[in-house]
Scaffold this active site. Structure first.
Site, PDB file in Angstrom:
ATOM      1  N   LYS A 112       0.828  -1.219   0.000  1.00 33.61           N
ATOM      2  CA  LYS A 112       0.000   0.000   0.000  1.00 33.61           C
ATOM      3  C   LYS A 112       0.851   1.252   0.000  1.00 33.61           C
ATOM      4  O   LYS A 112       0.433   2.292  -0.482  1.00 33.61           O
ATOM      5  CB  LYS A 112      -0.901   0.023   1.233  1.00 33.61           C
ATOM      6  CG  LYS A 112      -1.670  -1.236   1.477  1.00 33.61           C
ATOM      7  CD  LYS A 112      -2.825  -1.365   0.535  1.00 33.61           C
ATOM      8  CE  LYS A 112      -3.592  -2.644   0.816  1.00 33.61           C
ATOM      9  NZ  LYS A 112      -4.846  -2.741   0.128  1.00 33.61           N
TER      10      LYS A 112
HETATM   11  C1  LIG Z   1      -0.958  -7.744   2.330  1.00 28.85           C
HETATM   12  C2  LIG Z   1      -2.070  -7.655   1.349  1.00 28.85           C
HETATM   13  N1  LIG Z   1      -2.098  -8.504   0.321  1.00 28.85           N
HETATM   14  C3  LIG Z   1      -3.082  -8.478  -0.589  1.00 28.85           C
HETATM   15  C4  LIG Z   1      -4.132  -7.586  -0.477  1.00 28.85           C
HETATM   16  C5  LIG Z   1      -5.189  -7.594  -1.521  1.00 28.85           C
HETATM   17  O1  LIG Z   1      -5.044  -6.500  -2.407  1.00 28.85           O
HETATM   18  P1  LIG Z   1      -6.299  -5.924  -3.162  1.00 28.85           P
HETATM   19  O2  LIG Z   1      -7.273  -5.519  -2.131  1.00 28.85           O
HETATM   20  O3  LIG Z   1      -5.771  -4.769  -3.923  1.00 28.85           O
HETATM   21  O4  LIG Z   1      -6.823  -7.016  -4.011  1.00 28.85           O
HETATM   22  C6  LIG Z   1      -4.154  -6.688   0.598  1.00 28.85           C
HETATM   23  C7  LIG Z   1      -5.231  -5.693   0.791  1.00 28.85           C
HETATM   24  O5  LIG Z   1      -5.690  -5.021  -0.020  1.00 28.85           O
HETATM   25  C8  LIG Z   1      -3.084  -6.691   1.494  1.00 28.85           C
HETATM   26  O6  LIG Z   1      -3.034  -5.806   2.482  1.00 28.85           O
HETATM   27  N1  LIG Z   2      -6.510  -5.141   2.264  1.00 27.99           N
HETATM   28  C1  LIG Z   2      -6.923  -3.804   2.387  1.00 27.99           C
HETATM   29  C2  LIG Z   2      -8.379  -3.607   2.230  1.00 27.99           C
HETATM   30  C3  LIG Z   2      -8.658  -2.281   1.616  1.00 27.99           C
HETATM   31  O1  LIG Z   2      -8.291  -2.312   0.311  1.00 27.99           O
HETATM   32  P1  LIG Z   2      -8.017  -1.051  -0.573  1.00 27.99           P
HETATM   33  O2  LIG Z   2      -6.872  -1.469  -1.423  1.00 27.99           O
HETATM   34  O3  LIG Z   2      -9.256  -0.808  -1.300  1.00 27.99           O
HETATM   35  O4  LIG Z   2      -7.653   0.131   0.237  1.00 27.99           O
HETATM   36  C4  LIG Z   2      -6.351  -3.242   3.669  1.00 27.99           C
HETATM   37  O5  LIG Z   2      -5.320  -3.724   4.064  1.00 27.99           O
HETATM   38  O6  LIG Z   2      -6.881  -2.355   4.274  1.00 27.99           O
END
Ligand SMILES: Cc1ncc(COP(=O)(O)O)c(C=O)c1O
Ligand SMILES: N[C@@H](CCOP(=O)(O)O)C(=O)O
Length: 466
Positions: A112
């Site tokens: 993120k």
């Molecule tokens: C460590 C981790 N892996 C994978 C994901 C999944 O990613 P996305 O929500 O973009 O599919 C998340 C949360 O979004 C995450 O925090």
């Molecule tokens: N896995 C995410 C969930 C939120 O997803 P987002 O990519 O839409 O912000 C988290 O860790 O908060």
């Protein structure tokens, strides 16, 4: 570049406004009006570029009309200067076919940071000198929250209210949010709630026109287009290192809200030769069911050792359905209204066939997740986190031709999930020194019932009306 809503009836916006808006006024999500296309020569020219230079080249078409190349370079230099690895997102080889793309070297140890470090700077740039103030509301299953809080703590013009499901994030994830004591940061633990409940509350606040305009709501979740734009970069960065544009590369993406893997779809639309995008879910498998059988129906969220992927309504799937369905906003709005009413929907033939051309999917259970963690440790001395392990398990059994490199996105540092990693591998990953005292820091957060009334009253008490 202008941006259009998936539901077809919100005004189109430029990059500045789409960044500050979050959800569209018609309840949809914003996408570029058209995909910029890179030629084979343009992709080849990315070879050997630093991460910052790659980021500038890939993102420039999306910010056109709002930021100059020099401005974008300045922001990327600041954002990626905070990463603890010289390559920003290093590639690590596991065996002749499998690679990890380590996306967790940013300040909060998850992918993120790649987007949110930039987003924090974009907010600052767009708000400095204007009288505009925004209230960021976000939902997190652990990682978005800490990355957004790190990026926005102490910034002028922004209040942040971050909702997490109480008891359903790891201790390290929770503390990374709740130990940031800054006047503009407000953590809310929702009682008896899942991430889906938190995300639904956020969307309900955006869709409440009076509340949304009174507090000038803004988003840091991947409903915000700028989040995805910044994530497109690392697909290009990894693929050119592994032979693109001459050689197609596949990616396996641990998936929850479909943001990260949608960024891979965008890269493919821009011309990157992507052999396959593997959507890897844990037992919360709505996306696997949708992609393998056309069945997008919401199940009950089951807590797992990969809590960030404990999601059963994947916001960004709407963006894919819109693009694959011929960008018909009215039809998509109808389809989404049906889903919101019944919690279930069937993909159309066009959506199913369009998705099948690029996406594969897999559902990885607890045993296979643990096996993947053990394999990475025993075969190549890599300690990986449970989310990455889900991607790796899916990558290894996807059956792709041996000459196609498969990159699993390593989305979090293993120390964020120390208990699960230790159970699977016997190794307890240490927290990096910069947050070594995390478990001793003071925490501050509110516990609230997960109702619209309780949460909006709390926000209204603390955010200034704009
Ligand atoms: C460590 C981790 N892996 C994978 C994901 C999944 O990613 P996305 O929500 O973009 O599919 C998340 C949360 O979004 C995450 O925090
Ligand atoms: N896995 C995410 C969930 C939120 O997803 P987002 O990519 O839409 O912000 C988290 O860790 O908060």
């Amino acid at each position: 570049m202008r941006y259009t809503s998936t539901r077809g009836s919100a005004p189109t916006l430029d990059f500045r406004d789409v960044t500050l808006a979050g959800l569209a006024k018609d309840g949809g999500l914003y996408l570029p009006e058209s995909w910029p296309r890179f030629s084979t020569e343009q992709i080849a020219a990315l070879r050997g570029l630093s991460y910052v230079d790659t980021a500038v080249a890939v993102m420039l078409p999306f910010v056109e009309g709002t930021l100059s190349e020099a401005d974008l370079r300045d922001l990327c230099t600041q954002a990626y200067g905070r990463f603890a690895h010289a390559a920003v997102v290093p590639l690590v080889q596991l065996d002749p076919q499998n690679w990890l793309l380590e996306l967790f070297h940013g300040p909060t140890l998850a992918f993120k940071d790649v987007a949110l470090q930039l987003l924090g700077l974009l907010f600052e740039r767009f708000l400095t000198g204007s009288s505009q103030q925004v209230t960021v509301i976000g939902a997190t299953s652990g990682d978005t929250g800490s990355a957004a809080i790190d990026a926005l703590a102490g910034r002028a013009g922004v209040d942040v209210f971050m909702l997490h499901p109480k008891g359903r994030v790891s201790e390290v994830q929770r503390r990374q949010m709740t130990t940031v004591i800054a006047p503009n940061i407000h953590n809310i633990a929702l009682e008896d709630a899942s991430f889906d409940d938190a995300q639904a509350l956020v969307k309900a606040m955006f869709n409440d026109e009076a509340f949304s305009s009174k507090f000038a709501l803004s988003a840091v979740n991947s409903i915000n287009w700028a989040r995805l734009m910044a994530q497109v970069v690392y697909y290009f960065y990894a693929a050119v290192r592994l032979g693109a544009p001459e050689r197609p590369v596949a990616f396996s993406v641990p998936t929850g809200n479909f943001g990260d893997v949608f960024a891979g779809y965008v890269a493919a639309k821009m011309g990157l030769p992507v052999a396959k995008l593997i959507v890897a879910t844990n037992v919360n498998d709505i996306l696997h069911r949708a992609l393998s059988a056309g069945d997008y129906s919401q199940g009950i969220v089951v807590p797992t050792p990969s809590p960030s992927m404990d999601i059963q309504v994947s916001s960004n799937f709407e963006r894919l359905l819109f693009d694959l369905g011929g960008r018909d906003g009215a039809a998509l709005a109808e389809q989404m209204r049906g889903f919101e009413a019944t919690k279930a929907m069937r993909l159309t033939n066009a959506q199913r066939e369009g998705a099948a051309a690029l996406f594969g999917s897999d559902r990885v259970d607890l045993d296979d997740m643990a096996l993947a963690m053990r394999w990475a440790y025993e075969a190549s001395a890599q300690v990986i986190d449970p989310h990455t392990a889900i991607g790796l398990a899916a990558a290894r059994r996807a059956g792709l031709p041996v000459d196609v490199p498969v990159v699993t996105l390593a989305t979090a540092h293993p120390a964020k999930f120390g208990d699960a990693v230790e159970r699977a591998t016997g190794q307890r990953p240490a927290l990096p020194a910069r947050i070594g005292d995390l478990l001793d820091r003071e925490e501050r957060y509110a516990s609230l019932p997960g109702t619209f009334e309780a949460v909006t009253a709390y926000i209204a008490d603390r955010a200034s009306a704009r």
